[in-house]
Design a protein around this motif. Structure first.
Motif, PDB file in Angstrom:
ATOM      1  N   ASN A 159       0.802  -1.222   0.000  1.00  0.00           N
ATOM      2  CA  ASN A 159       0.000   0.000   0.000  1.00  0.00           C
ATOM      3  C   ASN A 159       0.837   1.276   0.000  1.00  0.00           C
ATOM      4  O   ASN A 159       0.317   2.359  -0.255  1.00  0.00           O
ATOM      5  N   ARG A 199      -5.805  -0.175   1.248  1.00  0.00           N
ATOM      6  CA  ARG A 199      -6.533  -0.516   0.038  1.00  0.00           C
ATOM      7  C   ARG A 199      -6.320  -1.952  -0.413  1.00  0.00           C
ATOM      8  O   ARG A 199      -7.209  -2.576  -0.964  1.00  0.00           O
ATOM      9  N   LYS A 200      -5.094  -2.492  -0.188  1.00  0.00           N
ATOM     10  CA  LYS A 200      -4.741  -3.758  -0.829  1.00  0.00           C
ATOM     11  C   LYS A 200      -4.294  -4.820   0.167  1.00  0.00           C
ATOM     12  O   LYS A 200      -3.689  -4.520   1.197  1.00  0.00           O
ATOM     13  N   THR A 235      -6.895  -5.282  -4.719  1.00  0.00           N
ATOM     14  CA  THR A 235      -7.494  -4.082  -4.145  1.00  0.00           C
ATOM     15  C   THR A 235      -8.894  -4.415  -3.645  1.00  0.00           C
ATOM     16  O   THR A 235      -9.807  -4.628  -4.432  1.00  0.00           O
ATOM     17  N   ASN A 290     -10.340  -2.477  -1.041  1.00  0.00           N
ATOM     18  CA  ASN A 290     -10.894  -1.273  -0.424  1.00  0.00           C
ATOM     19  C   ASN A 290     -10.543  -0.073  -1.297  1.00  0.00           C
ATOM     20  O   ASN A 290      -9.667   0.727  -0.957  1.00  0.00           O
ATOM     21  N   PRO A 291     -11.206   0.073  -2.451  1.00  0.00           N
ATOM     22  CA  PRO A 291     -10.784   1.034  -3.475  1.00  0.00           C
ATOM     23  C   PRO A 291     -10.661   2.470  -2.987  1.00  0.00           C
ATOM     24  O   PRO A 291      -9.837   3.231  -3.498  1.00  0.00           O
ATOM     25  N   HIS A 292     -11.483   2.874  -2.018  1.00  0.00           N
ATOM     26  CA  HIS A 292     -11.485   4.268  -1.573  1.00  0.00           C
ATOM     27  C   HIS A 292     -10.811   4.442  -0.210  1.00  0.00           C
ATOM     28  O   HIS A 292     -10.901   5.515   0.396  1.00  0.00           O
ATOM     29  N   GLY A 293     -10.136   3.399   0.265  1.00  0.00           N
ATOM     30  CA  GLY A 293      -9.524   3.457   1.589  1.00  0.00           C
ATOM     31  C   GLY A 293      -8.323   4.385   1.657  1.00  0.00           C
ATOM     32  O   GLY A 293      -7.530   4.476   0.714  1.00  0.00           O
ATOM     33  N   LYS A 294      -8.191   5.096   2.774  1.00  0.00           N
ATOM     34  CA  LYS A 294      -7.026   5.945   3.047  1.00  0.00           C
ATOM     35  C   LYS A 294      -6.510   5.613   4.437  1.00  0.00           C
ATOM     36  O   LYS A 294      -7.297   5.557   5.392  1.00  0.00           O
ATOM     37  N   THR A 321     -10.245  -7.269  -8.769  1.00  0.00           N
ATOM     38  CA  THR A 321      -9.498  -6.591  -7.712  1.00  0.00           C
ATOM     39  C   THR A 321      -8.006  -6.491  -8.017  1.00  0.00           C
ATOM     40  O   THR A 321      -7.297  -5.709  -7.385  1.00  0.00           O
TER      41      THR A 321
END
Length: 291
Positions: free
Chosen positions: A101, A199-200, A206, A208-212, A234
């Motif tokens: 990530n 995210r990964k 992937t 959690n495409p919108h994860g930060k 993914t």
């Protein structure tokens, strides 16, 4: 950030089935070139947390380098629990999710420059069932795979691949879950539920495409079915995941329960079969060196 002169390298000698001497030699040479003090700590699998705490207390390192997988990074985070120490990562585990990530370089000399450099990011920490989670925890099918992987003899991504078929054959999925978060209760049927700060997965998938990892919240990821075409999606850089396959709920605290025991893992480490998972954003953040 002020300069540092005491460097502690924490090495898991058996993670990923890789020889770690090349990492140690590269870092020792660079540390000597910079005129820094250096100490090496190798995990043994026995009382590592206490042993590392003792070293950190007596040596008082100002930079800690992790050579291993996500579990090694988590050990350092749990021992230090400090925002004043930057952690440098050398991915050398079976599946290096955190490094995946952070887009760290593959070359060891470049990794060393990053690990000893002045640039870092702050990483949220999730407290799950009283334990630190820096990356992804889940309950269900993936945790069952990790359980079988650790019981097998082959390490690395090949080991995961070999265990995938028997895991699918023997797992009693889908599972019934109840999720309590944001003042609401959700009842869901799913093959797995993940609590993700990133995210990964270490495989590069992937989920959690919108994860930060530094936004002060995590995502509850509800995978509703075992769908091979969606799973393959993914692994694409431009991920398009159907809402029928994945439901995402942002949260800062959550309770996930099931009527029966289900395999559970934190940052790639199997933690037993459980009926309840409690997660919340911890007050501490970790500093991690980045390119």
């Amino acid at each position: 950030m002020k300069d540092f002169n005491r460097v502690l390298m924490v090495v898991n000698p058996i993670s990923g089935g890789r020889d770690k001497s090349v990492f140690i030699e590269e870092v020792e040479e660079e540390v000597r070139r910079r005129g820094l003090d250096f100490r090496l700590f190798e995990t043994s699998g026995h009382n590592d947390k206490k042993a590392l705490k003792d070293v950190v207390k007596t040596y008082a390192p100002q930079r800690i380098l992790s050579v291993g997988g996500d579990g090694t990074i988590k050990l350092i985070a749990e021992v230090t629990q400090s925002e004043n120490i930057v952690i440098g990562i050398f991915p050398a585990g079976s599946a290096n999710g955190l490094a995946e990530n952070l887009d760290l370089p593959a070359d060891i000399s470049e990794l060393t420059k990053v690990a000893l450099g002045g640039k870092y990011t702050q990483f949220d920490v999730i407290l799950i069932n009283g334990e630190f989670c820096l990356h992804i925890s889940d309950i269900g099918l993936n945790a069952a795979l990790i359980k079988n992987y650790h019981e097998g003899n082959i390490r690395g991504k090949l080991g995961y691949l070999i265990q995938s078929i028997p895991t699918l054959i023997n797992s009693d999925f889908p599972f019934e879950f109840e999720i309590e978060t944001n003042g609401k209760i959700f009842k869901r049927t799913a093959v797995l539920i993940a609590v993700a700060n990133a995210r990964k997965y270490g495989t590069g998938a992937t989920i959690n495409p919108h994860g930060k990892y530094n936004d002060g919240k995590f995502e509850i990821l509800i995978f509703k079915e075992f769908n091979i075409p969606q799973i393959l999606q993914t692994f694409r850089e431009d991920v398009e995941i159907s809402e029928d396959f994945l439901e995402i709920i942002p949260a800062v605290e959550a309770r996930i329960t099931s009527s029966k025991n289900i395999p559970f893992q934190i940052d790639g480490e199997y933690r037993g079969d459980v009926k309840e998972v409690r997660a919340k954003i911890a007050s501490v953040k970790m500093k991690i060196a980045i390119p």
